[in-house]
Every structure is written in structure tokens, then in C-alpha cells.
Design a protein around this motif. Structure first.
Motif, mmCIF file in Angstrom:
data_model
loop_
_atom_site.group_PDB
_atom_site.id
_atom_site.type_symbol
_atom_site.label_atom_id
_atom_site.label_comp_id
_atom_site.label_asym_id
_atom_site.label_seq_id
_atom_site.Cartn_x
_atom_site.Cartn_y
_atom_site.Cartn_z
ATOM 1 N N LYS A 106 0.824 -1.216 0.000
ATOM 2 C CA LYS A 106 0.000 0.000 0.000
ATOM 3 C C LYS A 106 0.845 1.247 0.000
ATOM 4 O O LYS A 106 1.878 1.301 0.652
ATOM 5 C CB LYS A 106 -0.860 0.017 1.269
ATOM 6 N N ALA A 107 0.370 2.249 -0.701
ATOM 7 C CA ALA A 107 0.983 3.575 -0.619
ATOM 8 C C ALA A 107 0.198 4.376 0.418
ATOM 9 O O ALA A 107 -0.979 4.105 0.649
ATOM 10 C CB ALA A 107 0.903 4.265 -1.974
ATOM 11 N N LYS A 108 0.845 5.371 1.018
ATOM 12 C CA LYS A 108 0.159 6.200 2.015
ATOM 13 C C LYS A 108 -0.948 6.995 1.339
ATOM 14 O O LYS A 108 -0.740 7.562 0.273
ATOM 15 C CB LYS A 108 1.172 7.162 2.642
ATOM 16 N N SER A 109 -2.116 6.996 1.977
ATOM 17 C CA SER A 109 -3.231 7.738 1.388
ATOM 18 C C SER A 109 -4.262 7.994 2.463
ATOM 19 O O SER A 109 -4.652 7.077 3.201
ATOM 20 C CB SER A 109 -3.821 6.906 0.233
ATOM 21 N N MET A 110 -4.686 9.254 2.603
ATOM 22 C CA MET A 110 -5.629 9.592 3.667
ATOM 23 C C MET A 110 -7.003 8.964 3.423
ATOM 24 O O MET A 110 -7.691 8.599 4.367
ATOM 25 C CB MET A 110 -5.756 11.118 3.813
ATOM 26 N N VAL A 111 -7.408 8.837 2.153
ATOM 27 C CA VAL A 111 -8.740 8.272 1.910
ATOM 28 C C VAL A 111 -8.770 6.789 2.287
ATOM 29 O O VAL A 111 -9.782 6.284 2.788
ATOM 30 C CB VAL A 111 -9.230 8.555 0.467
ATOM 31 N N THR A 112 -7.633 6.095 2.118
ATOM 32 C CA THR A 112 -7.619 4.684 2.527
ATOM 33 C C THR A 112 -7.586 4.575 4.056
ATOM 34 O O THR A 112 -8.063 3.600 4.625
ATOM 35 C CB THR A 112 -6.449 3.889 1.901
ATOM 36 N N GLU A 113 -7.014 5.603 4.718
ATOM 37 C CA GLU A 113 -7.093 5.654 6.198
ATOM 38 C C GLU A 113 -8.550 5.853 6.603
ATOM 39 O O GLU A 113 -9.052 5.205 7.512
ATOM 40 C CB GLU A 113 -6.275 6.836 6.734
ATOM 41 N N GLU A 114 -9.195 6.807 5.901
ATOM 42 C CA GLU A 114 -10.612 7.121 6.180
ATOM 43 C C GLU A 114 -11.463 5.853 6.042
ATOM 44 O O GLU A 114 -12.383 5.628 6.823
ATOM 45 C CB GLU A 114 -11.035 8.197 5.169
ATOM 46 N N LEU A 115 -11.120 5.038 5.030
ATOM 47 C CA LEU A 115 -11.919 3.843 4.743
ATOM 48 C C LEU A 115 -11.447 2.615 5.525
ATOM 49 O O LEU A 115 -12.062 1.557 5.438
ATOM 50 C CB LEU A 115 -11.833 3.533 3.240
ATOM 51 N N LYS A 116 -10.335 2.759 6.226
ATOM 52 C CA LYS A 116 -9.730 1.634 6.956
ATOM 53 C C LYS A 116 -9.508 0.435 6.019
ATOM 54 O O LYS A 116 -9.868 -0.714 6.327
ATOM 55 C CB LYS A 116 -10.586 1.236 8.161
ATOM 56 N N VAL A 117 -8.908 0.727 4.895
ATOM 57 C CA VAL A 117 -8.679 -0.300 3.864
ATOM 58 C C VAL A 117 -7.726 -1.383 4.371
ATOM 59 O O VAL A 117 -7.958 -2.580 4.184
ATOM 60 C CB VAL A 117 -8.123 0.363 2.572
ATOM 61 N N ARG A 118 -6.644 -0.946 5.023
ATOM 62 C CA ARG A 118 -5.663 -1.938 5.492
ATOM 63 C C ARG A 118 -6.333 -2.910 6.468
ATOM 64 O O ARG A 118 -6.200 -4.140 6.324
ATOM 65 C CB ARG A 118 -4.506 -1.201 6.174
ATOM 66 N N TRP A 129 0.981 -4.556 3.697
ATOM 67 C CA TRP A 129 2.089 -3.734 4.193
ATOM 68 C C TRP A 129 1.986 -2.315 3.691
ATOM 69 O O TRP A 129 1.860 -2.080 2.490
ATOM 70 C CB TRP A 129 3.433 -4.329 3.754
ATOM 71 N N GLU A 130 2.057 -1.371 4.630
ATOM 72 C CA GLU A 130 2.243 0.023 4.238
ATOM 73 C C GLU A 130 3.686 0.147 3.764
ATOM 74 O O GLU A 130 4.591 -0.447 4.361
ATOM 75 C CB GLU A 130 2.008 0.954 5.440
ATOM 76 N N THR A 131 3.923 0.946 2.739
ATOM 77 C CA THR A 131 5.280 1.009 2.194
ATOM 78 C C THR A 131 5.927 2.384 2.325
ATOM 79 O O THR A 131 7.115 2.526 2.067
ATOM 80 C CB THR A 131 5.282 0.589 0.705
ATOM 81 N N ASP A 132 5.149 3.397 2.679
ATOM 82 C CA ASP A 132 5.753 4.674 3.040
ATOM 83 C C ASP A 132 6.395 4.443 4.414
ATOM 84 O O ASP A 132 5.745 3.856 5.295
ATOM 85 C CB ASP A 132 4.658 5.743 3.113
ATOM 86 N N LEU A 133 7.644 4.859 4.599
ATOM 87 C CA LEU A 133 8.341 4.549 5.848
ATOM 88 C C LEU A 133 7.544 5.016 7.073
ATOM 89 O O LEU A 133 7.348 4.258 8.033
ATOM 90 C CB LEU A 133 9.751 5.175 5.837
ATOM 91 N N GLY A 134 7.093 6.278 7.032
ATOM 92 C CA GLY A 134 6.348 6.826 8.165
ATOM 93 C C GLY A 134 5.069 6.051 8.419
ATOM 94 O O GLY A 134 4.713 5.746 9.558
ATOM 95 N N PHE A 191 7.394 -6.124 -2.291
ATOM 96 C CA PHE A 191 7.013 -5.491 -3.567
ATOM 97 C C PHE A 191 6.988 -6.538 -4.688
ATOM 98 O O PHE A 191 6.083 -6.576 -5.505
ATOM 99 C CB PHE A 191 8.018 -4.399 -3.949
ATOM 100 N N VAL A 192 8.015 -7.388 -4.681
ATOM 101 C CA VAL A 192 8.138 -8.367 -5.763
ATOM 102 C C VAL A 192 7.066 -9.446 -5.660
ATOM 103 O O VAL A 192 6.518 -9.897 -6.663
ATOM 104 C CB VAL A 192 9.563 -8.993 -5.761
ATOM 105 N N LYS A 193 6.755 -9.826 -4.418
ATOM 106 C CA LYS A 193 5.782 -10.916 -4.226
ATOM 107 C C LYS A 193 4.337 -10.443 -4.313
ATOM 108 O O LYS A 193 3.424 -11.249 -4.458
ATOM 109 C CB LYS A 193 5.982 -11.543 -2.847
ATOM 110 N N ALA A 194 4.103 -9.127 -4.152
ATOM 111 C CA ALA A 194 2.725 -8.632 -4.002
ATOM 112 C C ALA A 194 1.854 -8.936 -5.214
ATOM 113 O O ALA A 194 2.289 -8.822 -6.359
ATOM 114 C CB ALA A 194 2.749 -7.133 -3.741
ATOM 115 N N HIS A 195 0.602 -9.312 -4.925
ATOM 116 C CA HIS A 195 -0.378 -9.519 -5.992
ATOM 117 C C HIS A 195 -1.054 -8.201 -6.360
ATOM 118 O O HIS A 195 -1.441 -7.984 -7.493
ATOM 119 C CB HIS A 195 -1.469 -10.495 -5.543
#
Ligand code: SF4
Length: 398
Positions: A106-118, A129-134, A191-195
């Protein structure tokens, strides 16, 4: 509705949180001069911001037309266009596209936080996995992002080392470079294994359906390029009338966080393709074979029609109002709803979680006007705060 006292208790707790206070002090000290210097060196950003505001006026005034147009053009370039009115509808689409037992980056994104996608995808049995370090640190810390662009300001290097130890890091707390190397190696395998790769969108061009993404780490490039399926989720307010306007929005956002020019600016129109053999266009080459774009309403269209909080939909989520706000400077996003915090966050909380949730938060706004003064979209947050304060008062006294 929460009482003012309950909100005050959260704010007082934030004041006692030493890590949060240290993180806020450092962020404010480092970010504000950086942003001011960036804008001074690039004075044309101010004109671009005016252009972006005008373009947003056009889209927000004709939102249904632009949603239809964007969806048609996503399809024209072989993407799969989805429109979701509610969180449940987004989950339904994700369940169909992602399924279960998949590796998701996953890339960091506020709308996915809003939606609780993870959280939803993990619940469905996926490894996410979130991939933005922060944002990865926030995931490991099980906390919430403390700033729109820099989510982990409340996590010190000592805490970062402790969190990464859970993934196998065995370096010292002073070795930030080693931590970054560790995360680089750890995520590379994923990253390599991700579907599936999931991103947000800084903006979406209505004319082509192109998704614009801006970043510095390089993780978004991997998320949107390596897995077979890329899903981008964007609030409908992210639609822009043209490709140039969409890019301008990303530029204005990057400049207002002081990272301009950004290291990477990606514009993604449809899945990867080739016409190298006899000019026959085929899709799915080195990049994703499928691109799904979900345009998410989540109450935004209703807000546009009602008018009171409509101005907030011009927001490009640069987080500049947060950095300059005296209350955010003390409490970070602890002054906020479940996801959004700070001045913009109180209004976004009204939009995404309801006025009852946002009204007691607004009572702590000092009405200093700094948020409006620095906002590149000139959003009148103080006026909307006054509406919320009035609502709180009316409910309590009725
Ligand atoms: S309200 Fe304005 S300053 Fe705050 S995040 Fe949105 S665009 Fe940036």
C-alpha cells in the motif's frame, strides 16, 4: 456527542506525551522555514494555486458530470472504473478485486485511512504492508497518522528502532540509516511478491482518467508498477478538469509541504501496454495487467449540495494549515476525529464522521485565522469552525 471536557482530556494527554511533543517541536522547527523558502524560490506556485482553485470550482460545481466523464475516460484507456457511495461499497469492490490470502502493498493515502482499507483487507485474510516509511511505522505502532504528509512525527528514532525490531531489525537506536536500509530490504521482497498494489491519488484527470501521484521515497512507483493489479482509490473531490490542472494540483501540494520539486511525479493512464509487434495494442506488459480506479463519495456530494462545508472540498491535503495552527502545534492530530486532525481535520471530521463528532473539537479553535492565511486554496476554515461552534451551542442549549 462528546463533551468539551472529554476533548480537553485528550488534548491534555497529548501535552503530556513526550514523544509527541518532541516530534511536533522538531517538525514545526524544520518544516515552516523549509516551506517558506520553497515558495520564495518558486513564486509561480502562487499563480498555479489560483489556477487549481479555479479548476476545482469548475469540478465541484458540476460534480456528477465530472464523475461520469472521468469514469468514461478511465474505461477508454482500458482501466476499470468504479464508483462507490459508501465504505461498504468500497469493501465490496475490494473483496472482488483483491479477494483473500493475497500479498498487498500500500501507498500512504488519507482516503484509505478514512476507509480503513488496510484493516479490512487484513480481516479478509490478506497480508498487507504500508510502504511509506512513516506509514509503516504508524502501522507497526497501531496509532494514527499525526500529519497528512508526515504521518509518523510522534514516533521517535528510539521507538522506530523498537518497532522495527519486531520485523527483525537488530541495529542501534541511533542508526537511522541502518533502519532505512533494513526497511528497504524488507519491503523489496514484498514489492516483488505482491499480488495487488493499492494507492490513493493526488488528483485524477477527467479527460483521460489518469491518476497523478507525487512522492519522494519511490515506494509508490513500486506499489503501482510491480504487482499485477493496481487499485487506486480517490475521493471524488480529487477530480480535475484537465491533465495539466491535475499535475498543477500535485505541484502546488508538493511546494506547500516544502518538497518541491518532488522526487517522483507519476501519471498513470490505464494498465501497462505495448504495440511493438505490428502496432497491435496489448495490455499487461511490465507494469500491472489491471488498473482499477475507485471514485469514492463518502458524503462529499451531499456536502457539496448542502453548502456549509463545501469549501473544504477544495482541500489538496498539503497539511500546511496543520503546521501553522497553534492548537495543532500543541496536540497534533490528537485534536481531531478518527483519521483527520488539525484545522482541516476538524472540518474533514464533520464531512466524514458527522457534525456531532466535529462540533466539540471546534470549540478549541482560537479563531486566529492562520489556517486560512496559509492555505493555498484560501479555504475559509475559521468560518466553518464558527458554524460548528454554533451547532455545539445550539444542541447544548436546546
Ligand atoms: S485546508 Fe488548505 S492548508 Fe489545510 S491541508 Fe487543505 S489545502 Fe492544505
Amino acid at each position: 456527542m462528546r463533551s468539551a471536557r472529554e476533548v480537553a482530556e485528550v488534548l491534555l494527554k497529548a501535552l503530556e506525551d513526550k514523544d509527541l511533543q518532541a516530534g511536533l517541536d522538531r517538525s514545526i522547527l524544520n518544516s515552516i522555514p523549509l516551506i517558506k523558502g520553497t515558495l520564495k524560490r518558486n513564486p509561480y506556485i502562487e499563480d498555479l494555486a489560483k489556477r487549481v482553485k479555479k479548476a476545482k470550482d469548475e469540478v465541484l460545481g458540476n460534480i456528477e458530470y465530472y464523475i461520469d466523464k472521468t469514469m468514461d475516460n478511465i474505461r477508454r484507456f482500458k482501466g476499470v472504473a468504479h464508483f462507490a457511495k459508501t465504505r461498504e461499497e468500497v469493501y465490496k469492490i475490494l473483496d472482488e478485486v483483491v479477494g483473500s490470502e493475497k500479498m498487498v502493498v500500500k501507498a500512504k493515502s488519507m482516503v484509505t485511512e478514512e476507509l480503513k482499507v488496510r484493516e479490512h483487507l487484513i480481516e479478509r485474510g490478506n497480508e498487507v504492508w504500508e510502504t511509506d516509511l512513516g506509514e509503516l511505522l504508524v502501522q507497526l505502532d497501531k496509532s494514527k497518522p499525526m500529519h497528512t504528509i508526515v504521518p509518523s512525527i510522534h514516533i521517535t528514532k528510539e521507538r522506530s528502532a523498537q518497532l522495527l525490531r519486531g520485523l527483525g531489525f537488530n541495529g542501534g537506536v541511533e542508526e537511522v540509516r541502518e533502519m532505512i536500509e533494513f526497511v528497504r530490504r524488507f519491503l523489496r521482497e514484498r514489492f516483488v511478491k505482491a499480488h495487488v498494489g493499492i494507492s490513493g491519488a493526488n488528483s485524477v484527470d477527467a479527460n483521460s482518467g489518469a491518476v497523478i501521484l507525487v512522492e519522494n521515497e519511490g515506494n509508490i512507483r513500486h506499489v503501482t508498477n510491480l504487482p499485477n493489479i493496481h487499485v487506486s482509490i480517490a475521493g471524488v473531490e480529487k477530480i480535475m478538469p484537465s491533465y495539466i490542472d491535475a499535475i498543477c494540483q500535485a505541484m502546488v501540494q508538493a511546494a506547500n509541504i516544502g518538497t518541491y520539486p518532488p522526487t517522483y511525479l507519476s501519471a498513470i493512464t490505464g494498465p501497462s501496454s505495448t504495440a511493438d509487434i505490428e502496432f497491435i495494442r496489448l495490455y499487461g506488459v511490465h507494469g500491472p495487467k489491471e488498473l482499477h480506479i475507485i471514485l469514492y463519495d463518502g458524503g462529499r456530494i451531499k456536502v457539496l449540495k448542502e453548502g456549509i462545508f463545501a469549501d473544504q472540498l477544495h482541500c489538496i491535503r498539503c497539511g500546511r494549515c496543520q503546521l501553522e495552527c497553534p492548537i495543532w502545534q500543541l496536540a497534533g492530530n490528537m485534536w481531531g476525529g478518527e483519521v483527520y486532525g488539525g484545522p482541516m481535520g476538524v472540518i474533514w471530521t464533520a464531512i466524514t464522521e458527522g457534525v456531532e463528532k466535529a462540533a466539540p473539537l471546534a470549540l478549541f479553535c482560537l479563531n486566529c485565522g492562520k489556517c486560512k492565511e496559509v492555505c493555498p486554496m484560501d479555504i475559509d476554515i475559521p468560518n466553518m469552525m464558527s458554524e460548528l461552534k454554533r451547532y455545539y451551542h445550539d444542541i447544548r442549549t436546546s
